[in-house]
Design an enzyme around this catalytic site. Structure first.
Site, PDB file in Angstrom:
ATOM      1  N   ASN A  13       0.873  -1.175   0.000  1.00 13.19           N
ATOM      2  CA  ASN A  13       0.000   0.000   0.000  1.00 13.19           C
ATOM      3  C   ASN A  13       0.910   1.225   0.000  1.00 13.19           C
ATOM      4  OD1 ASN A  13      -1.822   2.033   0.389  1.00 13.19           O
ATOM      5  ND2 ASN A  13      -2.271   1.545   2.528  1.00 13.19           N
ATOM      6  N   TRP A  14       1.077   1.799  -1.184  1.00 13.87           N
ATOM      7  CA  TRP A  14       2.012   2.924  -1.304  1.00 13.87           C
ATOM      8  C   TRP A  14       1.456   4.234  -0.756  1.00 13.87           C
ATOM      9  CZ3 TRP A  14       4.433   2.561  -6.911  1.00 13.87           C
ATOM     10  CH2 TRP A  14       5.372   1.513  -6.913  1.00 13.87           C
ATOM     11  N   LYS A  15       0.163   4.285  -0.483  1.00 12.42           N
ATOM     12  CA  LYS A  15      -0.474   5.540  -0.047  1.00 12.42           C
ATOM     13  C   LYS A  15      -0.152   6.647  -1.065  1.00 12.42           C
ATOM     14  CE  LYS A  15       0.161   3.784   4.560  1.00 12.42           C
ATOM     15  NZ  LYS A  15      -0.008   4.011   5.972  1.00 12.42           N
ATOM     16  N   HIS A  99      -9.595   1.571   4.450  1.00 18.27           N
ATOM     17  CA  HIS A  99      -8.342   1.798   5.193  1.00 18.27           C
ATOM     18  C   HIS A  99      -8.614   2.813   6.310  1.00 18.27           C
ATOM     19  CE1 HIS A  99      -4.258   3.017   6.137  1.00 18.27           C
ATOM     20  NE2 HIS A  99      -3.868   1.896   5.576  1.00 18.27           N
ATOM     21  N   GLU A 101      -6.998   5.249   7.342  1.00 12.03           N
ATOM     22  CA  GLU A 101      -6.731   6.647   6.976  1.00 12.03           C
ATOM     23  C   GLU A 101      -7.920   7.243   6.236  1.00 12.03           C
ATOM     24  OE1 GLU A 101      -2.986   6.016   5.004  1.00 12.03           O
ATOM     25  OE2 GLU A 101      -2.025   5.603   6.927  1.00 12.03           O
ATOM     26  N   GLU A 171      -5.785  -4.543  10.366  1.00  8.48           N
ATOM     27  CA  GLU A 171      -4.819  -3.463  10.541  1.00  8.48           C
ATOM     28  C   GLU A 171      -5.119  -2.688  11.821  1.00  8.48           C
ATOM     29  OE1 GLU A 171      -2.671  -2.487   6.689  1.00  8.48           O
ATOM     30  OE2 GLU A 171      -4.268  -1.041   6.926  1.00  8.48           O
ATOM     31  N   GLY A 177       2.076   2.622  10.547  1.00 12.47           N
ATOM     32  CA  GLY A 177       3.041   3.700  10.374  1.00 12.47           C
ATOM     33  C   GLY A 177       3.714   4.151  11.657  1.00 12.47           C
ATOM     34  N   SER A 217       3.054  -1.852  10.343  1.00 13.50           N
ATOM     35  CA  SER A 217       4.504  -1.907  10.566  1.00 13.50           C
ATOM     36  C   SER A 217       5.094  -3.292  10.328  1.00 13.50           C
ATOM     37  CB  SER A 217       4.847  -1.381  11.957  1.00 13.50           C
ATOM     38  OG  SER A 217       4.407  -0.043  12.106  1.00 13.50           O
ATOM     39  N   GLY A 238       2.718  -0.951   4.249  1.00 17.97           N
ATOM     40  CA  GLY A 238       2.862   0.454   3.867  1.00 17.97           C
ATOM     41  C   GLY A 238       4.329   0.832   3.747  1.00 17.97           C
TER      42      GLY A 238
HETATM   43  C1  PEP Z   1      -0.963   0.501   5.903  1.00 17.04           C
HETATM   44  O1  PEP Z   1      -1.141   1.710   5.890  1.00 17.04           O
HETATM   45  O2  PEP Z   1      -1.756  -0.254   5.317  1.00 17.04           O
HETATM   46  C2  PEP Z   1       0.183  -0.005   6.641  1.00 17.04           C
HETATM   47  C3  PEP Z   1       0.160  -1.234   7.071  1.00 17.04           C
HETATM   48  O3  PEP Z   1       1.219   0.869   6.849  1.00 17.04           O
HETATM   49  P1  PEP Z   1       2.602   0.557   7.620  1.00 17.04           P
HETATM   50  O4  PEP Z   1       3.130  -0.746   7.056  1.00 17.04           O
HETATM   51  O5  PEP Z   1       3.487   1.698   7.329  1.00 17.04           O
HETATM   52  O6  PEP Z   1       2.268   0.424   9.069  1.00 17.04           O
END
Ligand code: PEP
Length: 258
Positions: A13-15, A99, A101, A171, A177, A217, A238
């Site tokens: 997931n590049w956001k 998600h 976010e 998640e 993040g 993470s 991410g």
């Molecule tokens: C995400 O936003 O889906 C995610 C898992 O981010 P990160 O790996 O940076 O925690």
């Protein structure tokens, strides 16, 4: 993970990161280095504008391209929005829905998320449906109740046949993040509880064959322990997916024999 019953899926997931030019370089590196053995599926969920470059470069590979959002209507006066058919027409195969976010920063409600799941399925896309508790909910001991509610709301009206194409991503918001990964036991416990909810909603067969990813993470150092959990069937990644070599390390881990 349990490859006997279900697919292991490693998804990036590049956001809001990377331009089309950067996407091209990343896709080339990934394509040249992915393992031959197909023990896990690989998906790159990129920003909308990067989709054509990603699809073009990954056409003859086993890496699928995903989007990170869509609108629930087929078309209409929604400035700045993108429909499921537009994505499908570009050869997008997956789409992240719900998600945290998007729920928190863009006001996505459970109803919108449910409508997006239906829109994706109607266009032949595979939703990666995100659920997860925040820190307060975990501390209060209501994680499983909250996730059960999120699943029931997002999947309302989804038929058993369509459910076979849904991927769930657990998640925990406090882990996204933050570098604060859930322990393998915490991830395993919630992913197993998610499977139990699916069993009640759709029966044992569909529950057993649904891919449930962990996200929050995940990186090359903790992926193995997380993926060793019976009910963790992959990762939604991410930060660690932005570097091709780090992402490849996670793919290698998921692809190990055994
Ligand atoms: C995400 O936003 O889906 C995610 C898992 O981010 P990160 O790996 O940076 O925690």
């Amino acid at each position: 993970m349990n490859r006997k019953y279900r697919k292991t899926i490693i998804a990036a997931n590049w956001k809001m990161h990377k331009t089309p030019t950067e996407t091209k370089a990343f896709a080339e590196r990934l394509k040249s280095a992915i393992p031959r053995a197909k023990r896990c599926s690989i998906v790159l969920c990129v920003p909308f504008v990067d989709i054509p470059a990603a699809v073009k470069l990954l056409k003859d590979s086993r890496i699928a391209v995903g989007a990170q959002n869509l609108h629930w209507d087929a078309s209409g006066p929604y400035t700045g929005e993108i429909s499921a058919d537009m994505l499908a027409d570009l050869d997008v195969k997956y789409v992240i829905i719900g998600h945290s976010e998007r729920r928190a920063l863009f006001g996505e409600s459970d109803l919108m998320i449910n409508q997006k799941v239906h829109a994706a399925l109607g266009a032949g896309l595979r939703p990666i449906l995100c659920v997860g508790e925040d820190r307060q909910q975990r501390d209060l001991g209501v994680t499983l109740e909250f996730i059960t509610y999120q699943l029931k709301a997002a999947l309302a009206g989804v038929s058993p046949e369509d459910m076979r194409r849904v991927v769930i991503a657990y998640e925990p918001i406090w882990a996204i993040g933050t570098g604060q990964t859930a322990t393998p036991d915490q991830a395993g416990e919630v992913c197993s509880a998610i499977r139990s909810v699916l069993r009640k909603l759709y029966g044992a067969r569909i529950a057993r064959s649904t891919t449930i990813q962990y996200g929050g993470s995940m990186n090359e150092a903790n992926a193995e322990a997380l993926l060793n959990q019976e009910d963790v069937d992959g990762g939604l990644i991410g930060t660690a997916s932005l570097d091709a070599d780090q992402f490849l390390q996670i793919i290698y881990t998921a692809n190990q024999d055994g």
